[in-house]
Design a protein around this motif. Structure first.
Motif, PDB file in Angstrom:
ATOM      1  N   LYS A 141       6.108  39.287  27.143  1.00 62.57           N
ATOM      2  CA  LYS A 141       5.227  39.433  26.532  1.00 62.57           C
ATOM      3  C   LYS A 141       3.586  39.558  27.505  1.00 62.57           C
ATOM      4  CE  LYS A 141       2.803  42.895  24.044  1.00 62.57           C
ATOM      5  NZ  LYS A 141       2.790  44.028  24.128  1.00 62.57           N
ATOM      6  N   LEU A 142       2.662  40.334  27.484  1.00 59.46           N
ATOM      7  CA  LEU A 142       2.015  40.222  29.053  1.00 59.46           C
ATOM      8  C   LEU A 142       0.573  40.290  28.200  1.00 59.46           C
ATOM      9  CD1 LEU A 142       0.280  39.369  31.211  1.00 59.46           C
ATOM     10  CD2 LEU A 142       0.591  42.268  31.488  1.00 59.46           C
ATOM     11  N   TYR A 143      -0.239  38.769  28.324  1.00 60.79           N
ATOM     12  CA  TYR A 143      -1.357  38.934  27.510  1.00 60.79           C
ATOM     13  C   TYR A 143      -2.777  38.309  28.199  1.00 60.79           C
ATOM     14  CZ  TYR A 143       1.682  37.760  23.159  1.00 60.79           C
ATOM     15  OH  TYR A 143       2.604  38.058  22.093  1.00 60.79           O
ATOM     16  N   PHE A 144      -3.942  39.172  27.952  1.00 62.22           N
ATOM     17  CA  PHE A 144      -5.063  39.369  28.641  1.00 62.22           C
ATOM     18  C   PHE A 144      -5.828  38.363  28.118  1.00 62.22           C
ATOM     19  CE2 PHE A 144      -9.069  40.617  30.729  1.00 62.22           C
ATOM     20  CZ  PHE A 144      -9.164  40.361  31.777  1.00 62.22           C
ATOM     21  N   VAL A 145      -6.430  37.230  28.899  1.00 65.79           N
ATOM     22  CA  VAL A 145      -7.046  36.392  28.266  1.00 65.79           C
ATOM     23  C   VAL A 145      -8.927  35.991  29.229  1.00 65.79           C
ATOM     24  CG1 VAL A 145      -7.978  33.873  27.643  1.00 65.79           C
ATOM     25  CG2 VAL A 145      -5.029  34.579  27.824  1.00 65.79           C
ATOM     26  N   TYR A 146      -9.920  36.433  28.721  1.00 67.31           N
ATOM     27  CA  TYR A 146     -10.839  36.908  29.025  1.00 67.31           C
ATOM     28  C   TYR A 146     -11.456  35.445  28.522  1.00 67.31           C
ATOM     29  CZ  TYR A 146     -15.190  39.005  30.420  1.00 67.31           C
ATOM     30  OH  TYR A 146     -16.211  39.949  31.002  1.00 67.31           O
ATOM     31  N   LEU A 147     -11.727  34.344  29.869  1.00 67.25           N
ATOM     32  CA  LEU A 147     -12.627  33.102  29.932  1.00 67.25           C
ATOM     33  C   LEU A 147     -14.427  33.852  29.727  1.00 67.25           C
ATOM     34  CD1 LEU A 147     -11.083  30.726  31.280  1.00 67.25           C
ATOM     35  CD2 LEU A 147     -10.482  31.285  28.829  1.00 67.25           C
ATOM     36  N   ALA A 198       3.982  46.260  33.753  1.00 63.65           N
ATOM     37  CA  ALA A 198       5.528  46.995  34.398  1.00 63.65           C
ATOM     38  C   ALA A 198       6.304  45.443  34.394  1.00 63.65           C
ATOM     39  CB  ALA A 198       5.355  47.399  35.626  1.00 63.65           C
ATOM     40  N   GLU A 199       5.990  44.477  35.291  1.00 63.81           N
ATOM     41  CA  GLU A 199       7.060  43.335  35.742  1.00 63.81           C
ATOM     42  C   GLU A 199       7.397  42.548  34.753  1.00 63.81           C
ATOM     43  OE1 GLU A 199       7.947  42.368  38.564  1.00 63.81           O
ATOM     44  OE2 GLU A 199       7.221  43.282  40.037  1.00 63.81           O
ATOM     45  N   VAL A 200       6.225  42.499  33.372  1.00 58.54           N
ATOM     46  CA  VAL A 200       6.580  41.698  32.705  1.00 58.54           C
ATOM     47  C   VAL A 200       8.046  42.075  31.693  1.00 58.54           C
ATOM     48  CG1 VAL A 200       5.587  39.701  30.592  1.00 58.54           C
ATOM     49  CG2 VAL A 200       4.474  39.920  32.474  1.00 58.54           C
ATOM     50  N   ASP A 201       7.368  43.168  31.292  1.00 55.48           N
ATOM     51  CA  ASP A 201       8.452  43.742  29.628  1.00 55.48           C
ATOM     52  C   ASP A 201       9.724  44.248  31.160  1.00 55.48           C
ATOM     53  OD1 ASP A 201       5.865  45.082  28.647  1.00 55.48           O
ATOM     54  OD2 ASP A 201       5.720  46.570  29.356  1.00 55.48           O
ATOM     55  N   GLY A 202       9.929  44.063  32.052  1.00 57.10           N
ATOM     56  CA  GLY A 202      11.008  44.825  32.858  1.00 57.10           C
ATOM     57  C   GLY A 202      12.065  43.439  32.210  1.00 57.10           C
ATOM     58  N   LEU A 228       2.391  35.822  39.990  1.00 54.80           N
ATOM     59  CA  LEU A 228       3.852  36.673  39.469  1.00 54.80           C
ATOM     60  C   LEU A 228       5.238  37.353  38.953  1.00 54.80           C
ATOM     61  CD1 LEU A 228       3.911  37.213  36.405  1.00 54.80           C
ATOM     62  CD2 LEU A 228       2.832  39.283  36.659  1.00 54.80           C
ATOM     63  N   VAL A 229       4.897  37.368  40.460  1.00 52.90           N
ATOM     64  CA  VAL A 229       5.580  38.879  41.070  1.00 52.90           C
ATOM     65  C   VAL A 229       6.597  36.862  41.810  1.00 52.90           C
ATOM     66  CG1 VAL A 229       6.527  39.228  42.780  1.00 52.90           C
ATOM     67  CG2 VAL A 229       4.536  40.157  41.785  1.00 52.90           C
ATOM     68  N   GLU A 230       5.947  36.423  42.657  1.00 49.96           N
ATOM     69  CA  GLU A 230       6.679  35.229  43.360  1.00 49.96           C
ATOM     70  C   GLU A 230       7.627  34.132  42.590  1.00 49.96           C
ATOM     71  OE1 GLU A 230       7.773  35.413  46.289  1.00 49.96           O
ATOM     72  OE2 GLU A 230       6.168  36.500  47.022  1.00 49.96           O
ATOM     73  N   TYR A 231       6.822  33.921  41.279  1.00 52.87           N
ATOM     74  CA  TYR A 231       7.338  32.857  40.618  1.00 52.87           C
ATOM     75  C   TYR A 231       7.535  32.989  39.390  1.00 52.87           C
ATOM     76  CZ  TYR A 231       5.849  30.185  44.449  1.00 52.87           C
ATOM     77  OH  TYR A 231       5.437  29.678  45.607  1.00 52.87           O
ATOM     78  N   GLY A 232       6.893  34.237  38.544  1.00 48.03           N
ATOM     79  CA  GLY A 232       7.486  34.488  37.219  1.00 48.03           C
ATOM     80  C   GLY A 232       8.801  35.360  37.060  1.00 48.03           C
ATOM     81  N   LYS A 233       8.480  35.915  37.928  1.00 46.38           N
ATOM     82  CA  LYS A 233       9.963  36.939  37.934  1.00 46.38           C
ATOM     83  C   LYS A 233      10.964  36.505  37.947  1.00 46.38           C
ATOM     84  CE  LYS A 233      10.987  41.523  40.050  1.00 46.38           C
ATOM     85  NZ  LYS A 233      10.806  42.595  40.715  1.00 46.38           N
ATOM     86  N   ALA A 234      11.096  35.622  38.960  1.00 46.94           N
ATOM     87  CA  ALA A 234      12.705  34.182  38.379  1.00 46.94           C
ATOM     88  C   ALA A 234      12.534  33.299  37.388  1.00 46.94           C
ATOM     89  CB  ALA A 234      11.765  33.357  39.886  1.00 46.94           C
TER      90      ALA A 234
END
Length: 463
Positions: free
Chosen positions: A375-381, A367-371, A258-264
């Motif tokens: 919106k962050l969603y948690f999917v429980y499989l 915090a990263e996504v809010d930044g 998430l940090v390496e690719y999502g932030k960009a």
């Protein structure tokens, strides 16, 4: 008196009989037990750095018992030793004959998938991954195997000293990549520019709507390209979706991706796709000194701009491992691979406590996504075991505790058990051949529909 002398003579003669074969075989079994002990120690403590002790504990017991047993046998009378060696040798030969027969019959596939496919009239590719890659290369295709990031937390030859300041989070980029076969056909996909299972064009989208981080379920295990969760979401929502999921990932690697690719990319919606072995994976991930640095504010490897370095490292690793993998494949019969697979001797039911690090990781992810105003969603499989037998769904794998932690952080939860499996007339039909493993294409499709529907409802209710 002469009778007593004759009996005494016959007894002494028996004691003086030599059984060189029995003695040599006893020594052979003793050496084999010692070698098994050494190999077990190597695999458990070096290759896997003590992270899979539950699997190797039984082999410690077997090898130690063998050393003790054959050490005692070597001190017994020749006749007794010969009898023991005869019985044991017969058993060993018989076991290996069974192993050979089962292998020739194509048994021992994961969960006996090949046999299930045959019953349903479905063609099943029984080649090994190595054979598939060799066949593709023979056809002129530049093919490589998947190399999971988790290998770099567990496997000998790629310890921290070897990795240095580079910990890859995907496979080799822009390559025909061979994953594995769970539903009859191998998953073979062209990796994108960063080594993930996405159409390369997704990275050119002006805005990324969906971003998925997770493990093999997010990677797309057991289905063909486009049938994985991200591919199904693209088809349902008619919008861009990028998956950075990879087999074997746990929470720390998922956050690193998430940090390496999502932030960009700054996607609008981030799906944290949780599977029920993630807490186990976290145990080994946090032992890696480079990975744990992601818990420090601002840490990054800048992987999105270091793809050539990543590719060079992975290609070198693949080359180094090719010979070892070929040797392992050729010696499967020595290791009684088929018998062990059929009886499930190496399957360990693991239930671990919720590490406080799990909540810390999700806090930082939110915090990263809010930044970037996403919106962050948690999917429980849910896993297969929930539907094979009667269980307490809240208690199994500490599900209710995990969800409570996530909700306590203010992260919306999409429970796929509740949204899909609990209401399905035949939950096992959502798994390949109704057997334990990942979801089939229908399972991923229903999961994707539930995700899109749940996210849309959440957004509507919060307008």
């Amino acid at each position: 008196m002469s009778w007593i002398k004759r009996e005494s003579y016959n007894e002494n003669s028996d004691e003086e009989k030599n059984y060189p074969f029995a003695r040599w075989m006893s020594w052979l079994f003793l050496v084999a037990s010692i070698l098994l002990l050494i190999y077990t120690c190597y695999r458990a403590e070096i290759s896997y750095q003590g992270n899979v002790g539950a699997i190797y504990f039984k082999y410690y017991l077997i090898s130690l018992a063998g050393v003790l047993f054959w050490g005692i046998v070597l001190r017994l009378r020749e006749g007794i030793r010969a009898n023991i060696v005869t019985v044991v040798t017969t058993l060993v030969v018989g076991i290996y004959m069974v192993e050979g027969g089962l292998t020739m019959l194509g048994m021992g596939q994961p969960h006996n998938a090949a046999a299930a496919a045959a019953e349903q009239g479905i063609e099943y590719d029984e080649r090994s991954k190595l054979e598939v890659i060799e066949d593709l290369i023979a056809e002129g295709v530049d093919a490589v195997p998947t190399v999971s990031p988790s290998h770099f937390t567990q496997v000998i030859g790629v310890n921290e000293e070897d990795v240095g300041d580079l910990f890859p989070l995907a496979g080799v980029s822009n390559k025909t990549t061979v994953y594995h076969n769970e539903s009859g056909k191998y998953l073979i996909y062209k990796s994108d520019r960063h080594g993930f299972n996405n159409p390369n064009s997704q990275w050119d989208s002006k805005r990324i709507e969906w971003f998925l981080t997770g493990d093999s379920f997010t990677h797309g295990s057991a289905v063909q390209p486009g049938e994985e969760i991200a591919g199904q979401i693209r088809a349902i929502a008619h919008s861009s979706a990028i998956s950075v999921g990879f087999s074997g990932n746990g929470p720390l690697i998922e956050y690193a991706a998430l940090v390496e690719y999502g932030k960009a990319l700054k996607p609008a919606k981030v799906l944290w796709i949780y599977y029920e072995n993630d807490l186990t994976n976290l145990q080994s991930e946090q032992k890696n000194s480079l990975l744990i640095q992601y818990m420090e504010d601002g840490f990054t490897q800048n992987l999105i701009n270091r793809q050539q370095e990543v590719d060079n490292m992975l290609e070198e690793y693949i080359t180094q491992q090719a010979q070892a993998q070929a040797l392992l494949y050729k010696t499967k019969w020595i290791r009684l691979y088929t018998i062990r697979a059929m009886i499930g001797i190496d399957v360990v039911d693991v239930d671990v406590d919720i590490d406080p690090l799990f909540a810390e990781i999700l806090t930082k992810a939110k915090a990263e996504v809010d930044g970037w105003e996403g919106k962050l969603y948690f999917v429980y499989l849910p896993e297969y075991a929930r539907y094979k037998k009667s269980v307490s769904h809240d208690d199994l794998r500490r599900k209710s505790e995990v969800i409570e932690v996530v909700k306590g952080l203010g992260i919306p939860v999409i429970d796929i058990h509740q949204e899909v499996f609990a209401n399905h007339p035949d939950p096992l039909a959502l798994f390949p051949f109704r057997q334990s493993g990942h979801y089939n294409a229908d399972g991923y499709s229903e999961t994707a529909k539930a995700i899109v529907t749940s996210v849309n409802k959440y957004e509507q209710s919060n307008k």
